[in-house]
Motif scaffolding. Structure first.
Motif, PDB file in Angstrom:
ATOM      1  N   ASN A 263       0.814  -1.216   0.000  1.00 48.83           N
ATOM      2  CA  ASN A 263       0.000   0.000   0.000  1.00 48.83           C
ATOM      3  C   ASN A 263       0.844   1.261   0.000  1.00 48.83           C
TER       4      ASN A 263
ATOM      5  N   TYR B  27      -5.347  -6.644  -4.690  1.00 50.00           N
ATOM      6  CA  TYR B  27      -5.460  -6.371  -3.267  1.00 50.00           C
ATOM      7  C   TYR B  27      -4.276  -5.509  -2.816  1.00 50.00           C
TER       8      TYR B  27
ATOM      9  N   ASP C 157      -2.320  -3.717   3.629  1.00 51.78           N
ATOM     10  CA  ASP C 157      -2.353  -2.544   4.512  1.00 51.78           C
ATOM     11  C   ASP C 157      -1.660  -2.745   5.849  1.00 51.78           C
TER      12      ASP C 157
ATOM     13  N   HIS D 261      -5.511  -8.735   5.838  1.00 51.91           N
ATOM     14  CA  HIS D 261      -4.812  -7.462   6.038  1.00 51.91           C
ATOM     15  C   HIS D 261      -4.817  -6.617   4.773  1.00 51.91           C
ATOM     16  N   CYS D 262      -5.721  -6.951   3.853  1.00 54.11           N
ATOM     17  CA  CYS D 262      -5.757  -6.250   2.563  1.00 54.11           C
ATOM     18  C   CYS D 262      -7.118  -5.586   2.343  1.00 54.11           C
ATOM     19  N   ARG D 263      -7.120  -4.663   1.415  1.00 47.68           N
ATOM     20  CA  ARG D 263      -8.369  -4.119   0.880  1.00 47.68           C
ATOM     21  C   ARG D 263      -8.342  -4.272  -0.629  1.00 47.68           C
ATOM     22  N   LYS D 264      -9.489  -4.573  -1.160  1.00 50.20           N
ATOM     23  CA  LYS D 264      -9.598  -4.740  -2.606  1.00 50.20           C
ATOM     24  C   LYS D 264      -9.581  -3.376  -3.286  1.00 50.20           C
TER      25      LYS D 264
ATOM     26  N   GLU E 211     -12.780   2.832  -7.871  1.00 50.77           N
ATOM     27  CA  GLU E 211     -11.822   3.623  -7.095  1.00 50.77           C
ATOM     28  C   GLU E 211     -10.600   3.973  -7.930  1.00 50.77           C
TER      29      GLU E 211
END
Length: 480
Positions: free
Chosen positions: A364, A390, A393, A450-453, A458
Motif C-alpha cells: 500500500n 489487493y 495494509d 490485512h488487505c483491501r480490494k 476507485e
C-alpha cells in the motif's frame, strides 16, 4: 570552431554513437532501447553519465557465467531420462507440467530434485530464530549469500555469531552484493576476518569501470549449513525485517528452509557465485557430491532456477510465463513491484480474458516511488480486464510468490519487474507439490485479512496528479 561549439558537437556525436550501440549492438528490449534513446535525446550530458553508470550491459565477462560444477552429471542423466520419457513417468503431480520441467532442465541448468522437508517462513523473527539456531549447530561450514546486510543490531548479532563459529573452526564464507551491503566494510568485519571468516563482495561498484554498470546487482539470498540445510527467499539481514518500521511498518516476506538433496543445488549456485570474477575456481575444497539420481517420489519435487543479465534466456521469467500459460483455474501473485514486460503482461491478460481467476497482492506504500507508481499503472490495466488486485495494509509486503491451480508454486528473489528479470542476478524455487501449493494458497488467503480490494471504480477516480506520476513512471519502467 570555438571550444563551446566543439564541445557541443562532441557530445552530440557521442550521443548518436551510443544510440547506435544501443540499437545494433546491445540486446536490450525494445522498451529499454527506446527509453535510453529518449534519455540521450532530452538529457545530452546527464544522459551520457546515466548511461555509463546504469545502462551498459554485462557481456563476455566472468560475472554473467552460470557454471554449476557439481550438477553436470545429474543434468546429463536427467536430460537423457526425460528424452526417454522415464524421468517423470507415472507421477500424477507432474501432469501438465512437462513443458515447464523440460524448459528448466534443458535450458536453465536446473535438475529436477526433491526436498525432504520445506518450511515456509513468513515472519522475520521466525526466519532469523531458525537461521541463527541452525548456524549455532553448524559443525563443518556455513555458506551465506545476501544482497543486503545492515550494520544495525540484528546485522551486528549476525556477524558476531559468524565470528564465533569461525573461531570454533567452522568454515564460514559470506558473499554479499557490493552495493547492497556497501556498509559492510573490512573495518566493520575486522573481528570476523581475524577469526578466519571469509568475505567476498559480488560486483563491487569499482568493477563498474571494467565490467558494466551499477544496475546489475546480485539479489540472491542463499544459506547453506553443513550440506543438510538450505535457506532461500526474500529476507535480507536487518532490524527492519523483524521490527515495526517507522516508514513501512511490518515487513511481510517469504522464505524457505529446505532439507534434502535440493540443498546440493542451492550450494552449487552459491559456489558458482563465489567463483565469479576469479580466474581459478575455488570449488575443489568442497567435498560434497551431488547424487546422479535422487528419488522424486518422496518429499517436495522442485527445480532451483537462477537468472542473470547476459544469459541467453530470462530463466525465471520464462518459468513465470509457463506457469501462467498452464493455469486452468487460478493464479495468485504476491509481489512488491509489478512492472511486467510485454511477455508477462500479455500472458496475464490472456489468462484473465480466458476466465482464469487472477489475484495480485501489492503493497500500500512505496519504498521506491517511481517503481510504485509504475506498478499502479500496470495493475490498473489488469483491473480493467477483470483481475482482482489487493492492497496490503498491514505494512510492506515484500514476498515474491506465485501459485497456480493447487499444483505448482514458485518462491524466490525475483520481482515481476524489468530489473529482476533482465538486470539482477536472481534465484527462484519452482515446486511441483500439491501440499506446498495449498500452503502457499492458504498464506495468500490469510494475508487477505490485512488487505483491501482495489475496485475499478476507485482506480478510475484517482487524481490527475496520480495519473501524471503513473504515466511518467511508466515511461521510466524499462530503466527501473
Amino acid at each position: 570552431m570555438s571550444w563551446t561549439e566543439f564541445l557541443i558537437l562532441s557530445i552530440l556525436l557521442l550521443n548518436i554513437f551510443l544510440g547506435l550501440v544501443i540499437i545494433f549492438h546491445e540486446r536490450k528490449s525494445a522498451q529499454a532501447t527506446w527509453a535510453w534513446l529518449m534519455v540521450l535525446l532530452f538529457l545530452p550530458v546527464a544522459g551520457l553519465i546515466f548511461y555509463f553508470i546504469f545502462g551498459r550491459e554485462l557481456k563476455n565477462n566472468p560475472w554473467n557465467e552460470n557454471s554449476l560444477f557439481k550438477t553436470n552429471a545429474l543434468l546429463r542423466y536427467q536430460r537423457e531420462a526425460f528424452a526417454k520419457r522415464t524421468l517423470i513417468r507415472n507421477t500424477p503431480s507432474f501432469e501438465g507440467l512437462e513443458g515447464l520441467i523440460y524448459m528448466h532442465l534443458t535450458h536453465n541448468h536446473a535438475p529436477l530434485t526433491h526436498a525432504r522437508s520445506v518450511d515456509l517462513l513468513t515472519d522475520g523473527k521466525e526466519k532469523f530464530e531458525a537461521l541463527f539456531e541452525d548456524i549455532r549447530s553448524a559443525q563443518d561450514y556455513v555458506h551465506l549469500q545476501y544482497f543486503a546486510i545492515n550494520t544495525d543490531e540484528l546485522g551486528g548479532n549476525f556477524i558476531r555469531l559468524l565470528t564465533e563459529k569461525a573461531r570454533q573452526g567452522v568454515e564460514v564464507m559470506l558473499l554479499v552484493d557490493g552495493l547492497g551491503s556497501y556498509k559492510l566494510t573490512n573495518r566493520y568485519l575486522k573481528n570476523y576476518l581475524n577469526a578466519g571468516g571469509k568475505v567476498k563482495r559480488f560486483f563491487p561498484p569499482r568493477s563498474m569501470f571494467s565490467y558494466g554498470s551499477l544496475n546489475h546487482r546480485n539479489h540472491r539470498k542463499i544459506g547453506i549449513i553443513d550440506d543438510g540445510i538450505a535457506y532461500m527467499g526474500g529476507f535480507n539481514i536487518g532490524d527492519k525485517y523483524t521490527t515495526e518500521n517507522d516508514n513501512l511498518g511490518y515487513w511481510r516476506d517469504s522464505h524457505l528452509r529446505i532439507t534434502g538433496s535440493a540443498v546440493h543445488h542451492l550450494h552449487d549456485q552459491f559456489i558458482s557465485d563465489w567463483n565469479k570474477g576469479r580466474k581459478v575456481g575455488s570449488h575443489e575444497f568442497h567435498s560434497y557430491q551431488v547424487p546422479v539420481f535422487s528419488s522424486l517420489n518422496s518429499g517436495v519435487p522442485m527445480q532451483i532456477v537462477a537468472s542473470g543479465p547476459g544469459l541467453e534466456h530470462n530463466q525465471v521469467k520464462n518459468g513465470f510465463v509457463r506457469m501462467i500459460q498452464k493455469a486452468k483455474h487460478y493464479i495468485y501473485i504476491q509481489t512488491p513491484y509489478f512492472i511486467p514486460d510485454f511477455g508477462l503482461f500479455d500472458n496475464l491478460r490472456v489468462a484473465i480474458l480466458s476466465g482464469i481467476d487472477v489475484k495480485i497482492m501489492i503493497p500500500n506504500k512505496p519504498d521506491h516511488p517511481f517503481i510504485y507508481w509504475a506498478t499502479y499503472f500496470y495493475i490498473g490495466e489488469l483491473i480493467k480486464l477483470g483481475a482482482t488486485v489487493y492492497i496490503y495494509d498491514h505494512g510492506f509486503i515484500h514476498a515474491k510468490t506465485m501459485v497456480v491451480d493447487d499444483q505448482v508454486s514458485t518462491l524466490g528473489t525475483t520481482n515481476m519487474d524489468e530489473r529482476s528479470v533482465r538486470l539482477n542476478f536472481e534465484v527462484n524455487t519452482f515446486m511441483y507439490d500439491e501440499a506446498m501449493a495449498l500452503r502457499m494458497k492458504e498464506t495468500f488467503q490469510h494475508d487477505l485479512a490485512h488487505c483491501r480490494k482495489l475496485p475499478l471504480e476507485e482506480y478510475e477516480q484517482r487524481s490527475t496528479w496520480i495519473r501524471i506520476k503513473e504515466n511518467f513512471s511508466k515511461l521510466l519502467s524499462p530503466l527501473l
